[in-house]
Enzyme design. Sequence first.
Site, PDB file in Angstrom:
ATOM      1  N   ALA A 426       0.855  -1.176   0.000  1.00  0.00           N
ATOM      2  CA  ALA A 426       0.000   0.000   0.000  1.00  0.00           C
ATOM      3  C   ALA A 426       0.898   1.235   0.000  1.00  0.00           C
ATOM      4  O   ALA A 426       2.109   1.131   0.232  1.00  0.00           O
ATOM      5  CB  ALA A 426      -0.926   0.016   1.215  1.00  0.00           C
ATOM      6  N   GLU A 428       0.835   5.507   1.274  1.00  0.00           N
ATOM      7  CA  GLU A 428       0.102   6.423   2.146  1.00  0.00           C
ATOM      8  C   GLU A 428      -0.167   7.795   1.554  1.00  0.00           C
ATOM      9  O   GLU A 428      -0.330   8.767   2.302  1.00  0.00           O
ATOM     10  CB  GLU A 428       0.884   6.595   3.451  1.00  0.00           C
ATOM     11  N   ASN A 429      -0.252   7.940   0.239  1.00  0.00           N
ATOM     12  CA  ASN A 429      -0.504   9.251  -0.363  1.00  0.00           C
ATOM     13  C   ASN A 429      -1.571  10.003   0.424  1.00  0.00           C
ATOM     14  O   ASN A 429      -2.622   9.451   0.738  1.00  0.00           O
ATOM     15  CB  ASN A 429      -0.984   9.084  -1.808  1.00  0.00           C
ATOM     16  N   HIS A 460      -1.667   0.799   9.292  1.00  0.00           N
ATOM     17  CA  HIS A 460      -0.334   1.310   8.977  1.00  0.00           C
ATOM     18  C   HIS A 460      -0.427   2.576   8.126  1.00  0.00           C
ATOM     19  O   HIS A 460       0.198   3.597   8.430  1.00  0.00           O
ATOM     20  CB  HIS A 460       0.453   0.229   8.243  1.00  0.00           C
ATOM     21  N   GLU A 461      -1.230   2.509   7.069  1.00  0.00           N
ATOM     22  CA  GLU A 461      -1.302   3.646   6.141  1.00  0.00           C
ATOM     23  C   GLU A 461      -2.007   4.849   6.763  1.00  0.00           C
ATOM     24  O   GLU A 461      -1.634   6.000   6.489  1.00  0.00           O
ATOM     25  CB  GLU A 461      -2.001   3.227   4.849  1.00  0.00           C
ATOM     26  N   GLU A 483       8.328   4.990   8.705  1.00  0.00           N
ATOM     27  CA  GLU A 483       7.914   3.590   8.638  1.00  0.00           C
ATOM     28  C   GLU A 483       7.955   2.874   9.983  1.00  0.00           C
ATOM     29  O   GLU A 483       7.103   2.035  10.273  1.00  0.00           O
ATOM     30  CB  GLU A 483       8.777   2.850   7.617  1.00  0.00           C
TER      31      GLU A 483
END
Length: 1037
Positions: A426, A428-429, A460-461, A483
């Site tokens: 994935a 994270e934009n 997470h994102e 991260e």
Amino acid sequence: MAFFCVFAESANLPRNMIENSMFEEEPDVVDLAKDTTAFPTFPALDPDEITYEPRSSRLLVRGLGENDMDEDEEDCESSARLLGMSFMNRSSSHRPSSSPYTRQSPSRSCSRPTARTMVACVLFLVIVASMTMVLYFLPGCTFTKDGCPKRNKTTPLELVYPLATNGELFPWTQLRLPQSVHPLSYELTLTPDLDNMTFAGIAVINMSVLHNTNRIVLHGLNLNISNATFKIGDGPASNVTVLQYKANQQIAVKFTEYLKVGQYCVLTLTYSANLSSTYDGFYSSSYTDKSGTKHILAATQFEPLSARKAFPCFDEPAFKATFLIKINRKQNYTTLSNMPQDEFERTSVNMSTYLVAFVVANFSPISKNVSGTLVSVYSVPEKKEHTEYALEAASKLLEFYNTFFDIDYPLKKLDLVAIPDFLAGAMENWGLITFRETTLLVGKDSSPLEKQVVASVVAHELAHQWFGNLVTMRWWNDLWLNEGFATYMQYLSLQEVFPELQAENLFLSVRFRVMDKDALISSHPVSTAVVTPEQVEEMFDSVSYEKGASILLMLNAYLPGEQQFRKGIIQYLKQFSGSNTETNNLWDSLTQVSTPHQNVSEMMSSWTSLKGFPLVSVSRKGDEVTLTQEHFLLTPANASHTSSLWEIPVTYVNDSCSVGPECRQNFLLKAKSGKLKTPVPESVKWLKLNYQNTGYYIVDYGDDGWTALINALSTNVSILTFEDRASLIHNMFALSRQGRVSFRRVLSLLNYTYKETETAPVTEALLQLNNIYRLLEKRQEFDLMSCMKTYILDHFGALMDNQTWGEEENLSKQELRSALLSMACSLEKENCTQSANDMFKQYVSNQTRRIPGDLQQVVFSVAAQSRTDWLILYDMYKQSTVDAEKRNMLLGLASTQDTQLLAKILNEGLKGDVIQTQELPLIINTVSRGFAGYLFAWDFVQVNWDRLIEKFLVGSFAIQSIIKSVTSPFSTQAHLDQVKAFFSSLQERGSQMRSVQEALETIRLNQLWMERNLSTLRELLTKIQSQPQKEEPGVSH
């Protein structure tokens, strides 16, 4: 960088690339300090001029002191001197063909010269020629009154600039951009043509000038720039020439007059490009629906360095700006970006370029309003029914983070988009998070294990919207600030919001695995210097993610009071909101809020600046307990490594109180060794350090200490928490791999596992034993394999037999069942393979009868051992629309031992038609585990290396995974030599990757372990096999 120090043909090289101090008078050598026609005289150096590239950039400089030249510079200097021969030849060729002196015909009356005269003439000519050559090579200043100037250390450095694609000098030499100009905002207009796989763009970049400069340098890669204009303030726009230097992925504009501090300016660039055929930049993708219709779409993946492939930009994390994005599209497509609507609003936040995103596709959404934010999940239309769980998870997690961080999510909308062809798990934009379909979509009947995958990735994102987006690391050397934090928050949030998903087992397992990697001498610190694109790509590994999360867990567990850690990160987020940070900024924020005062910076700096982790050894004498630390390395190292010191927040329990949190005692080990402040009476039989494995270190208890713990577990398994039992198993195998404890001791500890029923200890023991079993298999130690099989089934067979094949709601029990039955079927335990085959046949005859999610991989892997069933499974794979099931089918297909079928699936993954190329690393990993496939996979990677690095960037996580998969089964000198020779031959195509060094080290360690333990293993396992089987314990909880 395109600087060369060995010149083969001088005619093929621009003269400005040659640094030759012996020929400074030559008019075509550009001396930037003197030639004002090339550049106007610079004012005092701005900060951009002070930083120079490391040696790897091969930057050429003048003015170094005679003793200051390093090897690269000596090579350049020597080559330039040798090049003098070409100047001499050129000079000779330019001499007139006729002489002003006319040769007279010899007089017939002259006598013939004597031999002595001839010798004298020849000697004279040799002397004259020699003196001529000496004089030619000496610089003209030799014969002046003052002589030639001497080089010294105070002479300023003069850069030799590389050439742009048009032949002009490119005004910048470094990989990092200059700091003299900073972007304020971008206005991007994009017109993708999905029929021809191209796009056109206009980028309007508003900038401010921070230092006087006569250049603007930014990034651009594979962009065809057709027009460029520039204006200062409200002045008129004028056309400018854009220079491109492809080696550094940079473009630049030079000016005859300096831009002044405080000025605002606008650069407008019109360009076109091809949509990327790989997984980065603005790339094309496709999917085929149930009716067989193929749909084309375009999506982006910019992290870390690929925004420059979609639009000209300052593509470094510290160059934050706002973005206004317009995308022209056909009516049958929808467009998504960071902000709402087709002509998107300007972003309300400053953000780094790697967080920009846009998607052009025909996706369908479901939406929900959460605390003023519109949360939507997008998918291809036929998978819309699989988006509900992701929407529920995202909504709950968004509310949790808003509260936990005490800062509301700042954008109006939050889109989660499942991309059919997407390499990363994935991305994270900000406001437009993109996912693989397997990490976002689950069916209504999916198992808790499948839901855990989706919830983990979403958590997470979403954490990144604060850690990474709101506050961003200044440069990629501190990637862990993004991260590591997102990984830690992922597990923390799941335990709070979805406790039924039991994320603690998963977190414990990933901590063990990152320590396995971090024990290599080829590992790296959490925060480490990176410059090149390949080095940046390699930062995306388990050290940045899981080790970063592990040290945050350790810190949170150590700080007194439940809220101190939270207060510290809230302070950090609020203080640096919208800014860029370095590691010390985080430690300072946590120090500021600590009560009583804790110098967090002092304690934690070693954990991010040193690679690896400590081994804590325990010794007891009377009531004194002494702890000693050293760097734990699997490969013996020199003193520079073994002298590493950490401040270790040690926790421990003892036999009087060992399970509850109230039993935990603390001790900060700052020095090489230290004594526990609280005496430990001799009546205390044992100590267990690293309570619940919250610390990032391993422990050696010595012979007496290990014996006491082993005896305690043999008497009562529940005397320690399941985390502590699993950590004892992990630590023991690590110490054995290092050679500190014998394998006899390992097996002694594992004797208690007859009574073990908890998931974490069982799965850790099975994983470690399976690693040894597979190494024995690859070395064709078939007798030992048989003994090892008997040993595993003897210890875990009863627990295997107790597993059911129906639906199981408890996630921990699903994990345990999956691990046990996978091992049982891989060892060809008859009742396991029979049950799996029966379940597959029932599924084929009635596909409405679903196989439980945690059993699918086991069932499909067993079925795939039959060629007939493999072909059936392959057809089912092509028809399936349930992503989690489809992935399990692929794992089954790749586990076949039929080499023809292995060749088929590997080639299908490479082609990307039936099996998407994003799955190729997974396929290679699975094939490499099997006896029939491991050499096959290694050959496949060697033959197709160039195609692999076309699809996956050198240094990327995909390439790291492939290298590890195909090399980790090796344990012989012959294979070590093969691997070394292959990667050495690659040169700039991958030979310098850290993952290559890790692979070579791992093979050496496998080889060493086998040499050290093979005979012992044979003796022990043969002896155990001959003993009568122990009584089977019960397995009830």
